[in-house]
Design a protein around this motif. Structure first.
Motif: not given
Lengths: 323, 318
Positions: B60, B122, B124-126, B92-93, B103, B105, B113, B101, B109-110
């Motif tokens: 990630x 974010x 670190x959450x992944x 991409x979005x 992105x 996945x 920002x 932004x 690529x989360x």
């Protein structure tokens, strides 16, 4: 049917969803061995261990952010904030990140995360521990906002929230945790976005939710003794708003009062009444009214707090004036 | 394993793609074809490529609004990135995210920002998800030295160490926080010491040296994958262009920028390739290949349709 407190009902929902789905895990302050300040996570650490019931430091921005990141990477976090007031500490992560991530990524990311917290006053917790934020949350596209009033709805809606696949603000009330009610065992689901008629009546519709819903029911009892029959609608979900149930009710009662604990100014009452006048302009025979907190911070002393927050007597008086 | 010398020509081409991408965006921006802001990463290509190439595709990554190069290095399609810049349905979005932004996945690529330091928790959450799922993905988060005074920076470093999460914090120190000289507003501008103070390994790397970046991130990723927890890497680099288009750059002397151009990453890697025996003609070929990739992406983006207005109302909820 078993009778549970609101806390126990939430605990049961968490336990069942954690058993059913290994992706579900909990984060928050004091939620592990302490079981949460309001006991909602009591004993869950014994069953699921510290990996899935994670005590966090007092770092709301970080652990809400970690929740979002873990959700984007396939987990289903349920994050507890000790008081909803602390959502402001994590506001960037909630508003700028969680709510917008799916949209900004063109639908390629999603954030299946629940943020639970209790809010509201009535306990003398003061201006930084007594606020009600649902109107703010409802203004943010990308957030679902839920505020159950009964133990059964609390369980059924928390289960729905965990499965929703989207960011959910799950609003509890500090003075509802010890209230009791019948709660169906096992798979009990309450759909998001569906209001509930908690009392049927012909003379006026009172729309409320969370703790003031109980006030509305009590006011309806008193009004009934005077021969006024109020219909009481529990919104249960704040966003998306179930206007259909409200409109159907007012077609019969032709009167509408909205009651909430958050501030009246720019509050949900204003939104609901505006929609009623847009969507059913000639339905009401008397102007709709709203009752909410007066426009001051929430004070501590009982006499002051009672003067600021809507009370049962205020609801009775408003209805009497509208008849 | 260090970055193999055999891959250096590819790295050179990748860095040129990033540079030419930003140059193309500048031209489009000046021509009024780009909406919103554009924060160029010119001069910072080596840290992006070195770091991302040391990761696996399914590791990630989060990056910043100065993250076009980071996103492309992680594997975002150049076509999809260019189309996103031009607000096209093929972006991409789908035109909803724009420059800040990016992105994807499918390459880990989360999201870039637009809020300084917001990507740290974010990623670190992944990393936490990877740990809970007993997978061996690591997460890397890029941020600038301007992010190290945000509260969530400290909060996240603490949690990453306490929970021993497989995350790599890469601070690209380009010396300027927006339009302010960073050391003037930072108590101790050696930011790696902040990482060190939380008890994680922290290193300073020459961020303009793609091989050094690769080696540092590879070591950090290996440590993370083997349960050793987070690493802090401070990559010393230099932002050759302004904070954004239209930045008058009154905060630095032209001579300073001119000196930095002599040691910028693409110049350096070109010299290194020549030392390894590649000819100027080899470099010209790589340059032409990069140009062709950008020309193709531009053509794709320009020929792509704008999103239909109804698309504005989709992708709010899953």
């Amino acid at each position: 049917m078993p009778v549970l407190t609101y806390s126990q009902a939430l605990n049961e929902a968490l336990r069942e969803e954690m058993q059913a789905d290994p992706r579900v895990f909990l984060m928050g302050e004091d939620i592990g061995h302490h079981g949460g300040v309001f006991r909602v996570t009591k004993d869950l650490i014994d069953t699921f261990g510290p990996e899935r019931v994670r005590d966090t430091p007092i770092s709301e921005s970080a652990f809400v952010g970690l929740g979002i990141g873990s959700a984007m990477a396939g987990m289903r976090p349920v994050v507890e904030l000790l008081f909803m007031d602390f959502a402001l500490v994590a506001a960037d992560q909630i508003v700028n990140q969680a709510a917008k991530m799916r949209y900004m990524s063109g639908g390629t990311l999603s954030v299946p995360m629940v943020i639970r917290a209790q809010q509201g006053g009535g306990r003398g917790n003061g201006a930084q521990h007594s606020q009600s934020f649902e109107s703010w949350f409802a203004q943010i596209p990308g957030l679902i906002t839920i505020a159950p009033s009964t133990p059964a709805d609390a369980k059924g809606l928390l289960k729905s929230a965990i499965r929703a696949g989207n960011p959910v603000m799950f609003i509890e009330h500090k003075l509802l945790y010890s209230t009791k009610g019948e709660v169906p065992e096992g798979e009990h689901i309450v759909p998001i976005g569906k209001a509930d008629v908690k009392r049927v009546g012909r003379d006026i519709t009172i729309v409320s939710y969370s703790r003031t819903l109980l006030f509305a029911l009590e006011a309806a009892e008193q009004l009934s003794r005077q021969g006024i029959e109020a219909e009481v609608i529990d919104l249960r979900t704040i966003e998306p708003l179930d206007m259909d149930t409200i409109l159907e009710s007012i077609r019969g009662t032709v009167r509408l009062l909205v009651v909430h604990e958050s501030h009246t100014n720019c509050g949900l009452g204003a939104e609901i009444i505006a929609r009623v006048y847009e969507q059913a302009p000639d339905t009401l025979i008397t102007p709709a009214r709203r009752l909410g907190a007066k426009h001051v911070p929430i004070p501590v002393a009982e006499a002051l707090e009672d003067a600021v927050l809507p009370q049962v007597a205020d609801i009775v008086k408003a209805v009497e004036e509208m008849m | 394993m260090p970055l193999s010398p055999n891959r250096l020509p590819d790295a050179y081409r990748q860095m040129l793609v990033i540079r030419k991408f930003e140059e193309a965006i500048r031209d489009l921006y000046m021509g009024g074809k780009i909406r919103g802001s554009f924060h160029p990463c010119v001069g910072q290509e080596a840290s992006a490529v070195g770091a991302c190439w040391a990761l696996q595709k399914d590791d990630y990554m989060t990056c910043t609004y100065r993250g076009h190069g980071q996103a492309l290095a992680k594997g975002l399609s150049v076509r999809a990135a260019m189309a996103e810049m031009l607000g096209k349905a093929t972006g991409c979005s789908k035109g909803k995210g724009g420059s800040m932004h990016f992105t994807d996945p499918s390459v880990g690529l989360l999201g870039a920002n637009a809020i300084v330091a917001a990507g740290l928790p974010l990623a670190t959450g992944a990393a936490l998800a990877s740990q809970l799922q007993k997978q061996d993905h690591v997460a890397l988060t890029f941020f600038g030295e301007g992010a190290v005074n945000q509260g969530v920076f400290f909060e996240t470093l603490n949690l990453a160490v306490v929970w021993k999460l497989p995350v790599i914090f890469v601070c690209e120190n380009n010396h300027y926080s927006e339009m302010t000289v960073s050391h003037e507003t930072t108590s101790n501008s050696e930011t790696y010491k902040r990482g060190e103070s939380f008890g994680m390994p922290a290193v300073v790397v020459d961020g303009n040296d793609v091989e050094a970046m690769y080696a540092a991130v590879e070591a950090a990723a290996e440590r993370a994958r083997s349960g050793g927890g987070p690493t802090y890497i401070e990559a010393m680099t230099y932002r050759l262009w302004g904070h954004m288009m239209g930045d008058p750059e009154g905060y630095r002397a032209k001579e300073e920028v001119a000196r930095a151009r002599e040691v910028e990453p693409i110049v350096r890697l070109g010299k290194r390739l020549k030392e390894l025996g590649y000819s100027q003609s080899d470099l010209d070929t790589l340059n032409a290949e990069a140009e062709a990739i950008i020309a193709d992406a531009l053509q794709f983006a320009q020929n792509s349709p704008a999103p239909k207005p109804a698309e504005a109302f989709t992708d709010v909820f899953a």
